[in-house]
Design an enzyme around this catalytic site. Structure first.
Site, mmCIF file in Angstrom:
data_model
loop_
_atom_site.group_PDB
_atom_site.id
_atom_site.type_symbol
_atom_site.label_atom_id
_atom_site.label_comp_id
_atom_site.label_asym_id
_atom_site.label_seq_id
_atom_site.Cartn_x
_atom_site.Cartn_y
_atom_site.Cartn_z
ATOM 1 N N GLU A 98 11.238 1.591 4.729
ATOM 2 C CA GLU A 98 11.281 2.092 3.325
ATOM 3 C C GLU A 98 12.659 1.816 2.837
ATOM 4 O O GLU A 98 13.253 2.559 1.577
ATOM 5 C CB GLU A 98 11.316 3.529 4.213
ATOM 6 C CG GLU A 98 9.924 3.945 3.839
ATOM 7 C CD GLU A 98 8.988 3.338 5.349
ATOM 8 O OE1 GLU A 98 8.129 2.959 4.812
ATOM 9 O OE2 GLU A 98 9.224 3.511 6.108
ATOM 10 N N ASN A 182 3.520 -1.046 6.983
ATOM 11 C CA ASN A 182 3.495 -0.313 5.559
ATOM 12 C C ASN A 182 4.206 -1.506 4.810
ATOM 13 O O ASN A 182 5.067 -1.582 5.124
ATOM 14 C CB ASN A 182 3.998 0.670 5.028
ATOM 15 C CG ASN A 182 5.507 1.448 4.944
ATOM 16 O OD1 ASN A 182 5.365 1.345 6.086
ATOM 17 N ND2 ASN A 182 5.640 1.483 3.967
ATOM 18 N N ASP A 224 1.272 4.711 3.057
ATOM 19 C CA ASP A 224 2.352 4.418 3.946
ATOM 20 C C ASP A 224 1.573 4.706 5.213
ATOM 21 O O ASP A 224 2.049 4.951 6.731
ATOM 22 C CB ASP A 224 3.282 5.542 3.664
ATOM 23 C CG ASP A 224 4.656 5.153 5.147
ATOM 24 O OD1 ASP A 224 4.747 4.212 5.223
ATOM 25 O OD2 ASP A 224 4.389 6.551 5.312
#
Length: 498
Positions: A98, A182, A224
């Protein structure tokens, strides 16, 4: 890090080790300040730190034997995974998907900490260590430099695909297997293409890192769905013959049974509510897209199941050879999702989505499912109010232990799911219970309490319960957790009946 002596009454402290990670690493940890454990090998305890170090400690003295710096916190890179040690090598991956980092798995020499190889999970073949050994089962994974060409120009350099979950070593085929996280950002419109090699699993040569096969659970992931969850290695009957398989409950909601030699998906069945896709096409290996749940900028797509943390997250399942069942601790959450434009700034969040999570069908947020991989269906299930974020452990006496986020440690019958025992601890449980034989020859079960992580951030971190978008949307469904538990951190050890 504490070592307790089990040979003395009261298990007194033997030694204490403080790795003293750089405090700034806490500021770039996407989903709380977490660590998924370590491993003991040849007189060493080996673990990783949030600021990107891997450290080996002498188990007798508590002194550091070697320390190797692998991650760069200035780029948002951390390490939360538990290393695996096999045949004199330590395998560990990075975290920070992220934050726009580039994922990798690294092998270190167990005795010196020196790097042996590093394989990136995106980019040209030379970086991903794809060469003559690479023989993926599905045609869509064959080609040259797909880890670069399946992305917009240079987007793979900041595209996530971290390896923050579990690594397995397979002695039969001398292979390692690990899942890949992801792609980034979450806004899928900024990265058209399959975004290889993310949201899937690699098989590699453990000595050289050369890739042998790859399977992508979620090509061009829109929700995700990291592929980092555990895989249990089994030899089990399928289509009338025994096959070497790995069983993997993915975040996308399907339990996969995969031939671990070839990478072929033998079966893929939902173990919870799934509407983000319409099944898995076993001819191509690809999930069948549900157009109603595709995400776009400027549009809020409601009731996507499972949610971003998946039908289950990283917390590992267990398997009993006595019952033939896999005990899956998971969640029952769905979400509303809206893509937003996001720019990359090194060391800062690179997400690009506004997410609000909510309880799934039935209203219970968690479930323990006993899954039969041969019959491809659940044998029984136990519903829980909160998501189950602890691991499970199955014993030879047909017990299954697990913990809940509101602080109950429980045992159920492994064959029926009947509740047999529970104990209230000081804080929610998100750790993995362990069963061991003590120096006295008796069996014990231990668990560490201390709620936290993505789902527990509303308790462990400075999070406003009124902000439903906080903790990447998790607070919207976990705002009541502070009413049921508090932060903590205590080791509990229980003796099984004598």
């Amino acid at each position: 890090m504490l070592a307790l002596s089990l040979t003395k009454p009261g298990a007194p402290l033997k030694w204490r080790f403080s790795p003293q990670p750089v405090p700034a690493s806490q500021g770039v940890a996407c989903c709380d300040v977490v660590n998924r454990g370590g491993t003991v090998s040849d007189g060493k305890y080996i673990f990783a730190t949030l600021d990107g170090q891997v450290i080996a400690i002498d188990v007798n003295t508590g002194t550091a034997i070697w320390r190797t710096q692998l991650g760069n916190i200035n780029a948002g890179e951390t390490i939360t995974a538990a290393p695996l040690v096999a045949k004199g090598r330590v395998y560990v991956g990075n975290s920070g998907g992220e934050m726009g980092v580039r994922g990798w798995l690294t092998a270190l020499d167990e005795n010196t900490g020196k790097m042996i190889w590093r394989a990136y999970n995106a980019g040209p073949d030379k970086d991903v260590l794809i060469g003559a050994e690479f023989k993926p089962f599905y045609a869509g994974d064959r080609g040259t430099d797909l880890g670069a060409t399946s992305w917009p120009t240079d987007a793979w350099k900041i595209g996530g695909g971290t390896a923050w979950g579990w690594v397995n070593y397979d002695a039969e085929f001398d292979s390692i297997y690990y899942g890949v996280g992801n792609p980034g950002p979450w806004n899928q419109e900024q990265r058209p293409g399959d975004n290889k090699w993310t949201a899937g699993m690699f098989s590699r040569n453990p000595a050289t890192g050369q890739a042998r096969w790859f399977y992508q659970y979620s090509p061009h992931d829109q929700h995700d769905y990291d592929g980092v969850n555990e895989q249990i290695l089994l030899d089990m009957p399928f289509d009338g013959k025994k096959q070497p398989v790995l069983v993997h409950p993915d975040r996308n909601g399907y339990v996969y049974v995969i031939n671990r030699k070839t990478g072929q998906v033998l079966s893929a069945d939902p173990y919870g509510p799934v509407n983000s896709s319409k099944g898995v096409d076993l001819e191509t290996g690809r999930p069948i897209t549900n157009p109603e749940k595709e995400t776009h900028v400027g549009t809020t797509v409601k009731n996507i199941c499972p949610t971003a943390s998946g039908a289950k997250d990283w917390n590992p399942s267990s398997f009993s050879t006595r019952t033939g069942l896999m005990y899956i601790p998971h969640e029952n959450l769905c979400m509303d999702w809206a893509d937003v434009e996001v720019g990359y700034v090194e060391g800062t969040p690179y997400v690009g989505a506004d997410v609000h999570m909510r309880p799934g069908p039935g209203g219970n947020r968690g479930e323990l499912t006993a899954w039969d991989p041969v019959r491809r269906s659940p044998a029984w299930a136990v519903k829980e109010d909160f998501p189950i974020w602890s691991g499970t452990v199955a014993t030879a006496s047909d017990l299954v232990f697990y913990g809940t986020m509101d602080g109950w440690f429980k045992a159920v019958d492994a064959r029926t799911g009947e509740a047999l025992w529970r104990f209230k601890v000081d804080s929610g449980i998100i750790s993995q219970p362990v069963s061991y034989r003590g120096p006295d020859g008796h069996q014990y079960v231990a668990v560490l309490s201390g709620v936290g992580g993505w789902a527990g951030a509303v308790v462990s971190g400075p999070v406003d319960t009124r902000d439903g978008a906080a903790a990447l949307g998790m607070v919207n469904t976990m705002s009541d957790l502070p009413k049921h538990t508090t932060a903590g951190g205590t080791l509990y050890v229980f003796s099984l009946p004598r």
